[in-house]
Write a protein that holds these residues in place. Structure first.
Motif, PDB file in Angstrom:
ATOM      1  N   ASP A  11       0.848  -1.189   0.000  1.00  0.00           N
ATOM      2  CA  ASP A  11       0.000   0.000   0.000  1.00  0.00           C
ATOM      3  C   ASP A  11       0.887   1.243   0.000  1.00  0.00           C
ATOM      4  O   ASP A  11       2.091   1.179   0.292  1.00  0.00           O
ATOM      5  CB  ASP A  11      -0.905   0.012   1.231  1.00  0.00           C
ATOM      6  CG  ASP A  11      -1.894  -1.140   1.219  1.00  0.00           C
ATOM      7  OD1 ASP A  11      -2.406  -1.458   0.124  1.00  0.00           O
ATOM      8  OD2 ASP A  11      -2.136  -1.730   2.285  1.00  0.00           O
ATOM      9  N   ILE A  12       0.279   2.379  -0.299  1.00  0.00           N
ATOM     10  CA  ILE A  12       1.025   3.642  -0.253  1.00  0.00           C
ATOM     11  C   ILE A  12       1.569   3.840   1.163  1.00  0.00           C
ATOM     12  O   ILE A  12       0.845   3.686   2.146  1.00  0.00           O
ATOM     13  CB  ILE A  12       0.112   4.824  -0.631  1.00  0.00           C
ATOM     14  CG1 ILE A  12      -0.377   4.697  -2.080  1.00  0.00           C
ATOM     15  CG2 ILE A  12       0.845   6.146  -0.461  1.00  0.00           C
ATOM     16  CD1 ILE A  12      -1.359   5.762  -2.483  1.00  0.00           C
ATOM     17  N   GLY A  13       2.839   4.159   1.272  1.00  0.00           N
ATOM     18  CA  GLY A  13       3.439   4.407   2.576  1.00  0.00           C
ATOM     19  C   GLY A  13       4.097   3.202   3.208  1.00  0.00           C
ATOM     20  O   GLY A  13       4.737   3.330   4.259  1.00  0.00           O
ATOM     21  N   THR A  14       3.977   2.017   2.589  1.00  0.00           N
ATOM     22  CA  THR A  14       4.639   0.830   3.124  1.00  0.00           C
ATOM     23  C   THR A  14       6.160   1.003   3.013  1.00  0.00           C
ATOM     24  O   THR A  14       6.674   1.363   1.958  1.00  0.00           O
ATOM     25  CB  THR A  14       4.231  -0.435   2.355  1.00  0.00           C
ATOM     26  OG1 THR A  14       2.820  -0.612   2.473  1.00  0.00           O
ATOM     27  CG2 THR A  14       4.945  -1.661   2.893  1.00  0.00           C
ATOM     28  N   GLU A  15       6.880   0.742   4.102  1.00  0.00           N
ATOM     29  CA  GLU A  15       8.334   0.883   4.053  1.00  0.00           C
ATOM     30  C   GLU A  15       8.924  -0.250   3.217  1.00  0.00           C
ATOM     31  O   GLU A  15       8.633  -1.432   3.439  1.00  0.00           O
ATOM     32  CB  GLU A  15       8.947   0.872   5.449  1.00  0.00           C
ATOM     33  CG  GLU A  15      10.438   1.170   5.433  1.00  0.00           C
ATOM     34  CD  GLU A  15      11.025   1.362   6.821  1.00  0.00           C
ATOM     35  OE1 GLU A  15      12.214   1.709   6.911  1.00  0.00           O
ATOM     36  OE2 GLU A  15      10.287   1.164   7.818  1.00  0.00           O
ATOM     37  N   LEU A  16       9.753   0.114   2.245  1.00  0.00           N
ATOM     38  CA  LEU A  16      10.325  -0.851   1.317  1.00  0.00           C
ATOM     39  C   LEU A  16      11.788  -1.157   1.616  1.00  0.00           C
ATOM     40  O   LEU A  16      12.184  -2.316   1.689  1.00  0.00           O
ATOM     41  CB  LEU A  16      10.213  -0.319  -0.123  1.00  0.00           C
ATOM     42  CG  LEU A  16       8.822   0.106  -0.603  1.00  0.00           C
ATOM     43  CD1 LEU A  16       8.928   0.669  -2.020  1.00  0.00           C
ATOM     44  CD2 LEU A  16       7.847  -1.056  -0.545  1.00  0.00           C
ATOM     45  N   ILE A  17      12.577  -0.101   1.780  1.00  0.00           N
ATOM     46  CA  ILE A  17      14.031  -0.254   1.913  1.00  0.00           C
ATOM     47  C   ILE A  17      14.573   0.797   2.882  1.00  0.00           C
ATOM     48  O   ILE A  17      14.051   1.903   2.956  1.00  0.00           O
ATOM     49  CB  ILE A  17      14.723  -0.089   0.537  1.00  0.00           C
ATOM     50  CG1 ILE A  17      14.332  -1.232  -0.407  1.00  0.00           C
ATOM     51  CG2 ILE A  17      16.247  -0.044   0.677  1.00  0.00           C
ATOM     52  CD1 ILE A  17      14.845  -1.040  -1.827  1.00  0.00           C
ATOM     53  N   ARG A  18      15.609   0.428   3.615  1.00  0.00           N
ATOM     54  CA  ARG A  18      16.390   1.399   4.388  1.00  0.00           C
ATOM     55  C   ARG A  18      17.828   1.383   3.874  1.00  0.00           C
ATOM     56  O   ARG A  18      18.342   0.335   3.496  1.00  0.00           O
ATOM     57  CB  ARG A  18      16.373   1.060   5.879  1.00  0.00           C
ATOM     58  CG  ARG A  18      15.037   1.344   6.554  1.00  0.00           C
ATOM     59  CD  ARG A  18      15.131   1.138   8.051  1.00  0.00           C
ATOM     60  NE  ARG A  18      13.818   1.241   8.687  1.00  0.00           N
ATOM     61  CZ  ARG A  18      13.600   1.091   9.984  1.00  0.00           C
ATOM     62  NH1 ARG A  18      14.611   0.815  10.803  1.00  0.00           N
ATOM     63  NH2 ARG A  18      12.379   1.193  10.471  1.00  0.00           N
ATOM     64  N   PHE A  19      18.465   2.538   3.871  1.00  0.00           N
ATOM     65  CA  PHE A  19      19.854   2.605   3.428  1.00  0.00           C
ATOM     66  C   PHE A  19      20.596   3.630   4.273  1.00  0.00           C
ATOM     67  O   PHE A  19      20.021   4.612   4.757  1.00  0.00           O
ATOM     68  CB  PHE A  19      19.943   2.950   1.940  1.00  0.00           C
ATOM     69  CG  PHE A  19      19.280   4.235   1.534  1.00  0.00           C
ATOM     70  CD1 PHE A  19      20.020   5.389   1.335  1.00  0.00           C
ATOM     71  CD2 PHE A  19      17.893   4.300   1.340  1.00  0.00           C
ATOM     72  CE1 PHE A  19      19.422   6.576   0.953  1.00  0.00           C
ATOM     73  CE2 PHE A  19      17.281   5.486   0.956  1.00  0.00           C
ATOM     74  CZ  PHE A  19      18.045   6.632   0.759  1.00  0.00           C
ATOM     75  N   ASP A  20      21.871   3.376   4.470  1.00  0.00           N
ATOM     76  CA  ASP A  20      22.709   4.222   5.323  1.00  0.00           C
ATOM     77  C   ASP A  20      23.354   5.304   4.457  1.00  0.00           C
ATOM     78  O   ASP A  20      24.341   5.051   3.756  1.00  0.00           O
ATOM     79  CB  ASP A  20      23.778   3.369   6.007  1.00  0.00           C
ATOM     80  CG  ASP A  20      24.489   4.110   7.127  1.00  0.00           C
ATOM     81  OD1 ASP A  20      24.736   5.320   6.967  1.00  0.00           O
ATOM     82  OD2 ASP A  20      24.799   3.477   8.155  1.00  0.00           O
ATOM     83  N   ILE A  21      22.789   6.492   4.505  1.00  0.00           N
ATOM     84  CA  ILE A  21      23.268   7.595   3.659  1.00  0.00           C
ATOM     85  C   ILE A  21      24.733   7.901   3.930  1.00  0.00           C
ATOM     86  O   ILE A  21      25.547   8.032   3.004  1.00  0.00           O
ATOM     87  CB  ILE A  21      22.405   8.852   3.881  1.00  0.00           C
ATOM     88  CG1 ILE A  21      20.959   8.597   3.421  1.00  0.00           C
ATOM     89  CG2 ILE A  21      22.995  10.043   3.132  1.00  0.00           C
ATOM     90  CD1 ILE A  21      20.035   9.777   3.666  1.00  0.00           C
ATOM     91  N   ALA A  22      25.096   7.984   5.205  1.00  0.00           N
ATOM     92  CA  ALA A  22      26.467   8.370   5.563  1.00  0.00           C
ATOM     93  C   ALA A  22      27.480   7.342   5.070  1.00  0.00           C
ATOM     94  O   ALA A  22      28.512   7.696   4.494  1.00  0.00           O
ATOM     95  CB  ALA A  22      26.579   8.544   7.078  1.00  0.00           C
ATOM     96  N   LYS A  23      27.190   6.071   5.298  1.00  0.00           N
ATOM     97  CA  LYS A  23      28.120   5.007   4.901  1.00  0.00           C
ATOM     98  C   LYS A  23      28.275   4.939   3.384  1.00  0.00           C
ATOM     99  O   LYS A  23      29.371   4.691   2.865  1.00  0.00           O
ATOM    100  CB  LYS A  23      27.635   3.662   5.435  1.00  0.00           C
ATOM    101  CG  LYS A  23      27.657   3.534   6.951  1.00  0.00           C
ATOM    102  CD  LYS A  23      29.082   3.455   7.478  1.00  0.00           C
ATOM    103  CE  LYS A  23      29.080   3.174   8.986  1.00  0.00           C
ATOM    104  NZ  LYS A  23      30.455   3.145   9.541  1.00  0.00           N
ATOM    105  N   ILE A  24      27.182   5.127   2.674  1.00  0.00           N
ATOM    106  CA  ILE A  24      27.235   5.080   1.205  1.00  0.00           C
ATOM    107  C   ILE A  24      28.099   6.226   0.686  1.00  0.00           C
ATOM    108  O   ILE A  24      28.938   6.036  -0.211  1.00  0.00           O
ATOM    109  CB  ILE A  24      25.816   5.149   0.609  1.00  0.00           C
ATOM    110  CG1 ILE A  24      25.040   3.870   0.960  1.00  0.00           C
ATOM    111  CG2 ILE A  24      25.867   5.324  -0.908  1.00  0.00           C
ATOM    112  CD1 ILE A  24      23.586   3.897   0.562  1.00  0.00           C
ATOM    113  N   LYS A  25      27.911   7.414   1.262  1.00  0.00           N
ATOM    114  CA  LYS A  25      28.722   8.562   0.836  1.00  0.00           C
ATOM    115  C   LYS A  25      30.190   8.361   1.193  1.00  0.00           C
ATOM    116  O   LYS A  25      31.095   8.721   0.431  1.00  0.00           O
ATOM    117  CB  LYS A  25      28.185   9.842   1.477  1.00  0.00           C
ATOM    118  CG  LYS A  25      26.856  10.312   0.895  1.00  0.00           C
ATOM    119  CD  LYS A  25      26.406  11.622   1.526  1.00  0.00           C
ATOM    120  CE  LYS A  25      25.124  12.128   0.881  1.00  0.00           C
ATOM    121  NZ  LYS A  25      24.653  13.404   1.499  1.00  0.00           N
ATOM    122  N   GLU A  26      30.452   7.788   2.386  1.00  0.00           N
ATOM    123  CA  GLU A  26      31.830   7.514   2.797  1.00  0.00           C
ATOM    124  C   GLU A  26      32.513   6.549   1.825  1.00  0.00           C
ATOM    125  O   GLU A  26      33.735   6.598   1.639  1.00  0.00           O
ATOM    126  CB  GLU A  26      31.852   6.927   4.210  1.00  0.00           C
ATOM    127  CG  GLU A  26      31.569   7.934   5.309  1.00  0.00           C
ATOM    128  CD  GLU A  26      31.506   7.289   6.683  1.00  0.00           C
ATOM    129  OE1 GLU A  26      31.888   6.095   6.782  1.00  0.00           O
ATOM    130  OE2 GLU A  26      31.086   7.955   7.628  1.00  0.00           O
TER     131      GLU A  26
END
Length: 615
Positions: free
Chosen positions: A562-577
């Protein structure tokens, strides 16, 4: 999967310099990725001119051929024209971690699946013979019956040879050597020794167990498993100049001794206890296997567990002459699922669903349930529930009446002929009753549930459905897609959309629909909305190279969200590092299906209107 892209794949390989120039190949959500030995020989213009190639580019030593959302189908054909050895594979190739349970299922499936056609063919010959006896066309004493029965029995008598060949291919060892070892165990000389019953000793001190291996399953599986390691060891220690002579000789001697003295007897011992287990089930809990398979077959198919259960029926067939473990419950489940699909096709007014349900139910009645399972039952859920209840009840009846099949074959409507045997029609009648129970119960449940879940079954879809609101899937600042750092996305070659610079590493579903694709590295996800919009959410630039590191998914392919269902989490800081951009592209990949697509590039918060495609 398909040969539709065969010529495209052939030309791609040709223009990147041929298979000799490829040291590794894989694909992400939209692109073929090649590690080439020499990038300078790539015919870039010819590649870009190919119908089906969106664009080509080179980044970080990886040559990328942009295909689009059908990249997996193209890659399947590309693999046929390249030869990448395991030693040359790049560490960056995206691979999923495989659990031990999945490895076992993959091994069992890979061993048994190749021999299914032979088992099915032999089974249908036996079914034909049973019909000929019932209708008094021939007798069991006639030469016609004896010869035709020999045709069918040969497959089961020499089952160890068939298994040896398929298992050897699965384990990447020499199938001819495996066949030779299996043939040793069925040699008439050994059969005579077993019949004579006199102790046999090799070199006067190694005792060989007097065991017959015709019709057996477990002994040869165990033997070829060990052979695969012995063969690799011999190739490693014996000089290449003489390995052609000494490897086969030593392999025959070593495996022959192990087969007759240790591995064969152990496998036979395990097989005997398996037969005892089958006998216990048929005597004390005959209903259990049929109920479990009948009710949970769709779930087994989803996780591949049916590939581990089906061989139990084959083993029972080899040891007892019939299968009551897998066949009855499977055919009840398949007929239930086909019926659920037929009811959905009748009740729904959605043209796409009606077409899918109609064709899927027809193939399910013939024993192939994947189209209806993944296309209708799983997304809608209520047909799946109806199928499991109906299949379970049909399986219960089959189990309580000790119904079993006398040959292995498909689990569609033609399979009911496999229940004719033992000079009686009792099992044939009982499986028909079991199927009718499954069909009637499933049909009624699906019909009544459709009033709740097929809300538009009796009315036309409202005109508002022609316009779709796509919400922002991540928190962050929204920019026009043309500002994306990746040329393929910014050019709009994959469709219209936006790019978001995320402020929070959470991705939510922007629409109500089905997860069509979830790449193993979890950096990209595809969703097909309930109204048909195909949406790609691509997190970061070249983040496929992270192999899933810093990403966590909460859904699986095929899920309805449904709209708003959480799909994925990602670590912004680690990816940028790690040196990667976290720009997140939201693209409607079937943009050409819409007359207009309104882009709201000034909405910073998820949940707000981001894209508005209209037919």
């Amino acid at each position: 999967m398909t040969k539709k892209y065969n010529q495209l794949a052939k030309k791609i390989v040709k223009y990147i310099g041929g298979k000799e120039n490829v040291s590794d190949a894989y694909h992400c959500q939209t692109r073929l990725r090649f590690h080439l030995k020499d990038n300078s020989i790539v015919q870039k213009e010819e590649l870009n001119d190919l119908d089906g190639v969106v664009q080509t580019l080179e980044k970080a030593g990886v040559y990328q051929v942009v295909i689009g959302t059908n990249v997996a189908d193209v890659f399947e054909e590309v693999e046929k024209f390249i030869d990448v050895s395991g030693d040359n594979k790049n560490d960056k190739k995206p691979l999923e971690k495989v659990s031990m349970g999945n490895k076992i299922i993959d091994f069992v499936s890979g061993t048994f699946q190749p021999i299914i056609p032979a088992l099915s063919g032999a089974g249908m010959v036996k079914a034909l013979l049973a019909l000929m006896i019932v209708f008094k066309i021939t007798t069991v004493q006639s030469q016609t019956y004896i010869v035709l029965n020999m045709f069918a029995d040969t497959v089961f008598v020499f089952l160890p040879i068939l298994l040896a060949s398929s298992e050897a291919r699965k384990l990447n060892c020499n199938p001819v050597m495996a066949i030779g070892i299996a043939a040793m165990m069925l040699n008439p000389t050994w059969t005579q020794m077993v019949t004579a019953g006199k102790p046999v000793h090799l070199f006067d001190f190694i005792p060989l167990s007097l065991t017959s291996y015709a019709y057996s399953v477990i002994p040869i599986i165990l033997i070829i498993f060990v052979q695969s390691y012995v063969e690799k060891f011999l190739h490693k220690v014996i000089p290449q100049a003489v390995e052609l002579v000494f490897v086969p000789m030593l392999e025959f001697i070593i495996m022959g001794i192990l087969a007759f003295s240790i591995l064969g007897p152990i496998g036979s011992f395990l097989g005997n206890y398996l037969a005892i287990f089958f006998t216990f089930l048929s005597t004390n809990a005959s209903w259990a296997p049929s109920v479990i398979v009948g009710a949970f077959m769709p779930i087994m198919v989803m996780f591949g567990l049916h590939n581990a259960v089906a061989p139990l029926g084959i083993m029972q067939m080899a040891s007892k002459g019939f299968d009551s473990i897998f066949g009855p419950g499977c055919v009840c489940s398949n007929m239930a699922q086909a019926t659920a699909g037929a009811i959905v096709a009748w009740r729904t007014k959605d043209p796409k669903t009606k077409t899918l349900a109609t064709s899927g139910s027809i193939t399910a009645y013939m024993g192939i349930t994947e189209p209806i399972l993944y296309g209708v039952s799983l997304p809608k859920k209520y047909p799946l529930v109806s199928t499991m209840i109906g299949g379970g009840l049909g399986g219960l009846y089959a189990g309580l009446t000790h119904t079993h099949r006398f040959a292995t074959g498909s689990s569609g409507l033609p399979a009911i002929l496999l229940y004719i045997g033992n000079n009686t029609m009792t099992f044939f009648i009982n499986i028909i009753i079991a199927i009718l129970i499954s069909v009637v119960v499933t049909g009624l449940l699906t019909y009544f549930l459709s009033f709740k879940y097929e809300k538009n079954a009796d009315t036309k879809l409202p005109i508002d459905n022609e316009k779709l609101i796509i919400s922002a899937p991540v928190e962050g600042e929204v920019f026009p897609l043309s500002m994306a750092s990746d040329d393929v996305f910014s050019s709009g070659a994959l469709g219209k959309g936006v790019v978001i610079k995320p402020s929070e590493g959470k991705v939510f579903s922007p629409v109500s629909g089905n997860i069509s694709t979830l790449f193993p590295t979890k950096h990209a996800i595809g969703i097909i909305s309930d109204s048909g919009a195909e949406i790609l959410i691509h997190i970061g630039i070249d983040t496929v190279d992270l192999n899933g590191k810093y990403f966590e998914s909460f859904v699986t392919q095929g899920d309805h969200v449904d709209i708003g269902t959480e799909l994925i989490r990602f670590d912004i800081a680690k990816i940028k590092e790690s040196g990667y951009s976290t720009e997140t592209m939201v693209i409607i990949t079937n943009s050409d299906k819409y007359k207009t697509i309104k882009i709201n590039s000034n909405q910073p918060n998820s949940g707000n209107s981001l894209l508005e495609p209209a037919l």
